[in-house]
Design a protein around this motif. Structure first.
Motif, short mmCIF file in Angstrom:
data_model
loop_
_atom_site.label_atom_id
_atom_site.label_comp_id
_atom_site.label_asym_id
_atom_site.label_seq_id
_atom_site.Cartn_x
_atom_site.Cartn_y
_atom_site.Cartn_z
N ASP A 236 47.40 41.99 46.89
CA ASP A 236 46.99 41.08 45.83
C ASP A 236 45.91 40.31 45.88
O ASP A 236 45.59 39.70 46.71
CB ASP A 236 48.30 40.00 45.64
N SER A 238 44.46 38.81 42.96
CA SER A 238 44.36 37.86 41.92
C SER A 238 43.56 36.63 42.28
O SER A 238 42.99 35.94 41.31
CB SER A 238 45.60 37.54 41.18
N GLU A 371 48.63 39.55 37.96
CA GLU A 371 47.25 39.46 37.96
C GLU A 371 46.53 39.10 36.43
O GLU A 371 45.73 38.17 36.67
CB GLU A 371 46.57 40.63 38.88
#
Length: 401
Positions: A236, A238, A371
């Motif tokens: 991830d 983000s 995201e």
């Protein structure tokens, strides 16, 4: 727009003008609260860690709904929140009662702004980061620009609506992740049933990331992956942070497309968690609590290795050799290198990977949506909290989602 160019209706005020320190002591009967970076003020038993609070709680501070609570030694990292709860917090926290002219939820969002966190960082005192603290006397002097109360309320509504969408999307990702995991277990059991095995260090190069906190003269600022970025089955990106690294160390720590990233532990659910790095950010490195496994692709495919590490069998190995204390567990590189991994033929591994890519298609799409929502929220929050974008424009964006 600089902070000196805020809308004319906004006022620059010191935080001490709108937040009075609350100094009411506990009697010990109130529920214990904690403050986290992402979730704000929550019951302490939801933190997932052992209760280390002292038995005597007469020195604890009382908290009431609407109060702003921040971690005195971690405010420079943005650990604060507005409370919906009544309870108590340890003396490690500072509790503030908001004036009638401010919406505490607005302040909670404002205190997550990078520019405001930077002010907290500059006003924190201490010799090293482990001892930095933001006392109320310094906190009260910090100036911020505040819109009228009604505009504060509407900004909160916009950002809260986005937060609700982000949480719904997180649950969707979790649901599809469980489906993918179940399918992976079923297919792995078929392909590894009669496969030979080898030690991981015989078929892969294993290293770890950069240690944070050291002073680096000059060097280069690079994005790096934290444990929070390495999820179960995917990476991830983000929310990324950066770290300064000596130029001579970049080649050593630089991640390559296809590296399998595994967490060394901490909370038990993080033990051996990981996925395959796809090179979407380059250069990029990882912190030292993440292992980097660079597979010999002619023997073991990275995607297959990641799937096995995240399987029930892989987790059982990690749990079996981990050093554990209460709900914490860690493994070291020596233990990871000794892990026996199954080695079906490359053709069988590729077939397994193709099947998984098909079922992961929907999951990946949902992760991308998560995201995008978070990126939208962060950008919109920055614009709203500085007056760069006004509420009607932001409301139109949210309604279009």
């Amino acid at each position: 727009m600089s902070e000196s160019l805020v809308p004319s209706a906004w006022k620059k005020l010191a935080l001490g003008d709108v937040l009075r320190r609350r100094t009411e002591r506990a009697d010990g009967s109130e529920p214990l609260l904690s403050v986290t970076q992402k979730r704000g003020v929550i019951p302490q038993d939801e933190v997932g860690r052992r209760d280390n609070s002292s038995e005597y709680k007469g020195s604890y501070w009382r908290v009431f709904p609407g109060d702003i609570v921040y971690n005195t030694m971690r405010m420079w990292q943005g650990v604060s929140g507005a409370s919906d709860l009544s309870g108590i917090v340890s003396p490690a926290y500072t509790v503030c009662e908001p004036a009638e002219s401010v919406n505490s939820r607005f302040l909670a969002y404002l205190f997550k702004r990078p520019g405001v966190i930077n002010k907290f960082y500059r006003m924190s005192q201490g010799l090293v980061s482990d001892t930095w603290n933001l006392r109320y006397s310094a906190f009260a002097l910090i100036e911020v620009a505040l819109p009228p109360l009604e505009e504060q309320r509407r900004i909160v509504e916009v950002l809260a609506a986005l937060d609700a969408q982000i949480e719904c999307q997180r649950q969707v990702v979790e649901k599809f992740g469980a489906v993918v995991h179940g399918f992976s277990e079923e297919q792995l059991s078929l392909v590894t049933r009669s496969a030979k095995t080898a030690r991981l260090d015989e078929v892969a190069d294993i290293g770890s990331g950069v240690t944070l906190g050291g002073e680096v003269e000059g060097g280069i600022e690079l994005p790096y992956l934290r444990v929070a970025n390495v999820q179960d089955g995917y990476i991830d990106t983000s929310e990324m942070k950066t770290v300064r690294v000596a130029r001579s160390e970049v080649a050593r720590y630089r991640l390559e497309d296809g590296d399998v990233l595994l967490t060394e532990g901490g909370d038990i659910d993080k033990l051996g968690r990981g996925g395959v790095w796809d090179g979407r950010i380059d250069p990029c490195i990882c912190q030292n609590h993440i292992f980097r496994v660079r597979c010999r692709r002619d023997v073991i495919r990275p995607e297959f290795m990641a799937a096995y590490a995240g399987s029930i069998e892989g987790k059982e190995y990690f749990f079996g050799i981990a050093k554990q204390t209460t709900n914490l567990a860690t493994i070291n590189s020596t233990q990871l290198k000794a892990m026996l991994v199954p080695l079906p033929s490359v053709a069988e591994q590729d077939k397994f990977i193709r099947l998984m890519e098909e079922v992961r298609g929907r999951l990946n799409a949902e992760v991308v949506m998560s995201e995008k929502l978070l990126s939208l929220k962060n950008g919109l929050a920055e614009d709203l909290l500085t007056g760069r974008v006004r509420v009607p424009e932001a409301e139109a964006v949210v309604e279009s989602l």
